[in-house]
Design an enzyme around this catalytic site. Structure first.
Site, PDB file in Angstrom:
ATOM      1  N   TYR A   1      -4.515   0.752  16.043  1.00 41.97           N
ATOM      2  CA  TYR A   1      -3.201   0.984  16.472  1.00 41.97           C
ATOM      3  C   TYR A   1      -3.331   0.724  17.807  1.00 41.97           C
ATOM      4  O   TYR A   1      -2.652   0.495  18.642  1.00 41.97           O
ATOM      5  CB  TYR A   1      -2.580   2.308  16.607  1.00 41.97           C
ATOM      6  CG  TYR A   1      -1.556   2.385  14.861  1.00 41.97           C
ATOM      7  CD1 TYR A   1      -0.095   2.572  15.024  1.00 41.97           C
ATOM      8  CD2 TYR A   1      -2.601   3.364  14.295  1.00 41.97           C
ATOM      9  CE1 TYR A   1       0.416   1.735  13.649  1.00 41.97           C
ATOM     10  CE2 TYR A   1      -1.514   3.420  12.752  1.00 41.97           C
ATOM     11  CZ  TYR A   1      -1.176   3.057  13.218  1.00 41.97           C
ATOM     12  OH  TYR A   1      -0.335   3.114  11.290  1.00 41.97           O
TER      13      TYR A   1
ATOM     14  N   ASN B   1      -7.467   1.727  10.086  1.00 42.85           N
ATOM     15  CA  ASN B   1      -5.606   1.664  10.702  1.00 42.85           C
ATOM     16  C   ASN B   1      -5.885   1.522  12.134  1.00 42.85           C
ATOM     17  O   ASN B   1      -6.608   2.250  13.071  1.00 42.85           O
ATOM     18  CB  ASN B   1      -5.614   2.874   9.902  1.00 42.85           C
ATOM     19  CG  ASN B   1      -4.979   3.113   8.782  1.00 42.85           C
ATOM     20  OD1 ASN B   1      -4.741   2.057   7.878  1.00 42.85           O
ATOM     21  ND2 ASN B   1      -4.725   4.257   8.443  1.00 42.85           N
TER      22      ASN B   1
ATOM     23  N   ARG C   1       1.165  -1.156   0.257  1.00 44.26           N
ATOM     24  CA  ARG C   1      -0.144  -0.258  -0.184  1.00 44.26           C
ATOM     25  C   ARG C   1       1.139   1.034  -0.246  1.00 44.26           C
ATOM     26  O   ARG C   1       1.580   1.508   0.632  1.00 44.26           O
ATOM     27  CB  ARG C   1      -1.183   0.146   1.179  1.00 44.26           C
ATOM     28  CG  ARG C   1      -1.334   1.074   1.600  1.00 44.26           C
ATOM     29  CD  ARG C   1      -2.303   1.950   2.999  1.00 44.26           C
ATOM     30  NE  ARG C   1      -3.104   2.517   2.634  1.00 44.26           N
ATOM     31  CZ  ARG C   1      -3.335   3.250   3.359  1.00 44.26           C
ATOM     32  NH1 ARG C   1      -2.930   2.601   4.248  1.00 44.26           N
ATOM     33  NH2 ARG C   1      -3.966   4.991   3.429  1.00 44.26           N
TER      34      ARG C   1
ATOM     35  N   GLU D   1      -3.182  -0.660   8.087  1.00 46.38           N
ATOM     36  CA  GLU D   1      -2.397   0.178   8.413  1.00 46.38           C
ATOM     37  C   GLU D   1      -2.110  -0.938  10.602  1.00 46.38           C
ATOM     38  O   GLU D   1      -3.383  -0.166  10.433  1.00 46.38           O
ATOM     39  CB  GLU D   1      -1.930   1.197   8.819  1.00 46.38           C
ATOM     40  CG  GLU D   1      -1.527   2.070   7.462  1.00 46.38           C
ATOM     41  CD  GLU D   1      -1.070   3.964   8.148  1.00 46.38           C
ATOM     42  OE1 GLU D   1      -1.562   4.350   9.534  1.00 46.38           O
ATOM     43  OE2 GLU D   1      -1.753   4.456   7.566  1.00 46.38           O
TER      44      GLU D   1
ATOM     45  N   GLU E   1      -7.267   8.229   6.578  1.00 45.70           N
ATOM     46  CA  GLU E   1      -7.876   8.908   7.996  1.00 45.70           C
ATOM     47  C   GLU E   1      -8.224  10.476   8.584  1.00 45.70           C
ATOM     48  O   GLU E   1      -7.656  10.862   8.678  1.00 45.70           O
ATOM     49  CB  GLU E   1      -5.916   8.572   9.093  1.00 45.70           C
ATOM     50  CG  GLU E   1      -6.081   7.326   9.227  1.00 45.70           C
ATOM     51  CD  GLU E   1      -5.067   6.681  10.176  1.00 45.70           C
ATOM     52  OE1 GLU E   1      -4.345   7.704  10.745  1.00 45.70           O
ATOM     53  OE2 GLU E   1      -4.303   6.109  10.657  1.00 45.70           O
TER      54      GLU E   1
ATOM     55  N   HIS F   1      -3.171  10.515   1.057  1.00 47.20           N
ATOM     56  CA  HIS F   1      -2.716  10.445   2.371  1.00 47.20           C
ATOM     57  C   HIS F   1      -2.446  11.817   2.960  1.00 47.20           C
ATOM     58  O   HIS F   1      -0.637  11.877   2.607  1.00 47.20           O
ATOM     59  CB  HIS F   1      -1.686   9.493   2.624  1.00 47.20           C
ATOM     60  CG  HIS F   1      -1.611   9.174   3.466  1.00 47.20           C
ATOM     61  ND1 HIS F   1      -1.222   7.746   3.648  1.00 47.20           N
ATOM     62  CD2 HIS F   1      -0.745   9.344   4.819  1.00 47.20           C
ATOM     63  CE1 HIS F   1      -1.306   6.962   4.923  1.00 47.20           C
ATOM     64  NE2 HIS F   1      -0.951   8.820   5.818  1.00 47.20           N
TER      65      HIS F   1
HETATM   66  C1  BGP Z   1      -1.594   7.008  10.939  1.00 48.76           C
HETATM   67  C2  BGP Z   1      -1.103   7.200   9.783  1.00 48.76           C
HETATM   68  C3  BGP Z   1       0.214   7.074   9.243  1.00 48.76           C
HETATM   69  C4  BGP Z   1       1.526   7.287  10.040  1.00 48.76           C
HETATM   70  C5  BGP Z   1       1.175   5.678  11.618  1.00 48.76           C
HETATM   71  C6  BGP Z   1       1.795   6.742  12.262  1.00 48.76           C
HETATM   72  O1  BGP Z   1      -1.870   8.101  11.819  1.00 48.76           O
HETATM   73  O2  BGP Z   1      -1.839   7.610   8.695  1.00 48.76           O
HETATM   74  O3  BGP Z   1       0.699   8.330   7.816  1.00 48.76           O
HETATM   75  O4  BGP Z   1       1.834   7.804  10.489  1.00 48.76           O
HETATM   76  O5  BGP Z   1      -0.256   6.300  12.146  1.00 48.76           O
HETATM   77  O6  BGP Z   1       1.567   7.083  12.889  1.00 48.76           O
HETATM   78  P1  BGP Z   1       3.147   7.812  13.377  1.00 48.76           P
HETATM   79  O7  BGP Z   1       3.412   8.488  12.855  1.00 48.76           O
HETATM   80  O8  BGP Z   1       2.076   9.310  14.168  1.00 48.76           O
HETATM   81  O9  BGP Z   1       3.007   6.796  14.866  1.00 48.76           O
END
Ligand code: BGP
Length: 477
Positions: A301, A299, A80, A378, A170, A124
């Site tokens: 995290y 995405n 991607r 992500e 995002e 993006h």
């Molecule tokens: C998401 C974004 C990415 C990447 C990732 C990690 O929000 O889509 O582009 O940056 O987060 O975030 P960070 O780099 O702030 O740790």
């Protein structure tokens, strides 16, 4: 739900990795590219970690072949990446810049030649600066036509080669930073403008999807959403209500607009009460209904945990951009909710809760509410990595993170979720928008820091781990 046994990953599962143009390419003013809002914003003192920017980034623009060769060696099934709008239209619209299109064509061809499925993100965050200056970017409805023109240019060029497309990356996270926290360009702090800009972005997203149906009839398109599922801090009804408020105001506002063509009830009413609801013109909701996605890019995290927040209580706060653990303050909206640490979860050095079960919950909530296939666009762990003796990077913490999250994907599939693939963030180390080069995510270490470096590529331990997993098609013990 405990399953005695898990089915294997599907044969066609897209084992992938991801990146974004501004974070990897560099070559910010090469071959006719125009400036994006990030090229301008990062030059303003104090906006990014130690003044880091993507002028060079990890120089992927000039090292694309080497990077794709590493992807092939790893056995990646999908990659991607995003296209930089001002590389195609230096001033946002008009005649496309052939050199820009040619770069992405070379990348796509290189991927296809190695059996790697391209997953192309249209946006993006790197808005052409010209459009920001001319009419305020997402704050003007004029962007709907310009975005469509840009997207159609890419559809026409790559329809025969690219099957998987991501519309907006995002929107929720980017515009929260851009119009509420003031930490992404154009660095505004105004909730009314925030919801107005989001409404226009929804319309642009829908129009781009409508046009996609015409130009790429056999492709699949959807937005990538930064989904941080909400948890209540306790079983107290006031915490449950705070959690419901948060899920509507931080998640379903976007997801319902994309996938159902409407806004969630209580959130819309609350915004009307505040005088902050977006202006909805005749035809707007019909357009949203016509521009629904084929799948949702997720995405993921971390999860966020919420508690009650009285009127006059905690407002929005900035995220940790230093990697100093324990420095993230509580953040919220007075009268609705505020975040609290979750005592059951460990965090990364950036205070992001590590929660693989949260990923399973995320996938189930989305698949059940919207009845759409999903793709993890992500997921990964940003950490300080150490380049050791003999070019070794022992990122066993990253392997543990990825492994537990892939296991959660498998469990979610067992629960009934249709999951097309998993793109780890990120393939190589890259520039983090606000955290510089110190916060690393890659399978491939890049020798550079905020000051520069040789840009040499070095395979981390996680590279060899993912290579084995992809080869086997399942998680190894
Ligand atoms: C998401 C974004 C990415 C990447 C990732 C990690 O929000 O889509 O582009 O940056 O987060 O975030 P960070 O780099 O702030 O740790």
């Amino acid at each position: 739900m405990h399953h005695a046994q898990l089915k294997p990953f599907p044969q066609a599962f897209l084992w992938g990795a991801a990146s974004a143009a501004y974070q990897v390419e560099g070559a910010w003013n090469v071959d006719g590219k125009g400036p994006s809002v990030w090229d301008t914003f990062t030059k303003i003192p104090g906006t990014t970690f130690e003044g880091s920017n993507g002028d060079v980034a990890v120089d992927h623009y000039h090292r694309m072949e080497e990077d794709v060769a590493l992807m092939a060696e790893m056995g990646l099934k999908a990659y991607r990446f995003s296209v930089s709008w001002p590389r195609i239209f230096p001033s946002g619209r008009g005649t496309p810049n052939e050199a820009g299109l040619a770069f992405y064509e070379r990348l796509i061809d290189a991927l296809l030649a190695r059996g790697i499925e391209p997953v192309l993100t249209l946006y993006h965050w790197d808005m052409p600066q010209a459009l920001q200056d001319e009419y305020g970017g997402w704050e003007s409805r004029r962007i709907i036509d310009d975005f469509e023109h840009y997207c159609v240019t890419l559809y026409q060029r790559f329809a025969g080669k690219v099957k998987y497309w991501v519309s907006l990356n995002e929107q929720n996270y980017n515009l929260t930073n851009a119009y509420q926290l003031g930490t992404h360009p154009p660095a505004v702090q105004d909730r009314k403008r925030f919801f107005a800009a989001n409404h226009i972005a929804f319309l642009a997203n829908a129009r781009a999807i409508k046009a996609f149906r015409q130009h790429v009839p056999h492709g699949l398109i959807g937005p990538s959403f930064a989904y941080s599922p909400a948890y209540p801090a306790s079983s107290a009804p006031s915490d449950m209500l705070a959690f419901e408020n948060a899920e509507e105001l931080t998640n379903y506002w976007w997801l319902d607009a994309y996938c159902l063509g409407r806004y969630p009830l209580a959130a819309l009413n609350w915004l009307r009460e505040q005088g902050e609801a977006p202006e909805i013109l005749p035809g707007d909701m019909a357009l949203l209904a016509e521009g629904k996605p084929d799948y949702i890019g997720v995405n993921y995290y971390y999860t966020l945990t919420f508690t009650d927040n009285p009127l006059g209580g905690q407002g929005l706060a900035r995220i940790n951009t230093t990697g100093k653990k324990g420095t993230t303050p509580s953040s919220g909206i007075p009268g609705l909710y505020k975040t609290v640490p979750n005592p059951h979860l460990e965090t990364s050095n950036w205070d992001w809760a590590i929660d693989s079960t949260g990923m399973r919950i995320a996938l189930r909530r989305l698949a059940s509410r919207y009845a759409l296939p999903l793709m993890i666009t992500e997921n990964g762990l940003g950490e300080f990595d150490q380049l050791g003796e003999g070019d070794q990077v022992h990122d066993d913490y990253r392997i543990a993170y990825l492994k537990s999250h892939l296991h959660a994907c498998q469990q979610a599939m067992q629960d009934g979720v249709e999951l097309l693939g998993y793109c780890a963030w990120s393939f190589t180390d890259i520039l983090s928008w606000l955290n510089g080069y110190q916060k690393r995510y890659g399978f491939v270490y890049v020798d550079r820091d905020e000051q520069g470096g040789s840009l040499r590529r070095i395979r981390k331990e996680s590279f060899f781990w993912y290579q084995q997993v992809i080869k086997a098609g399942h998680l190894l013990d």
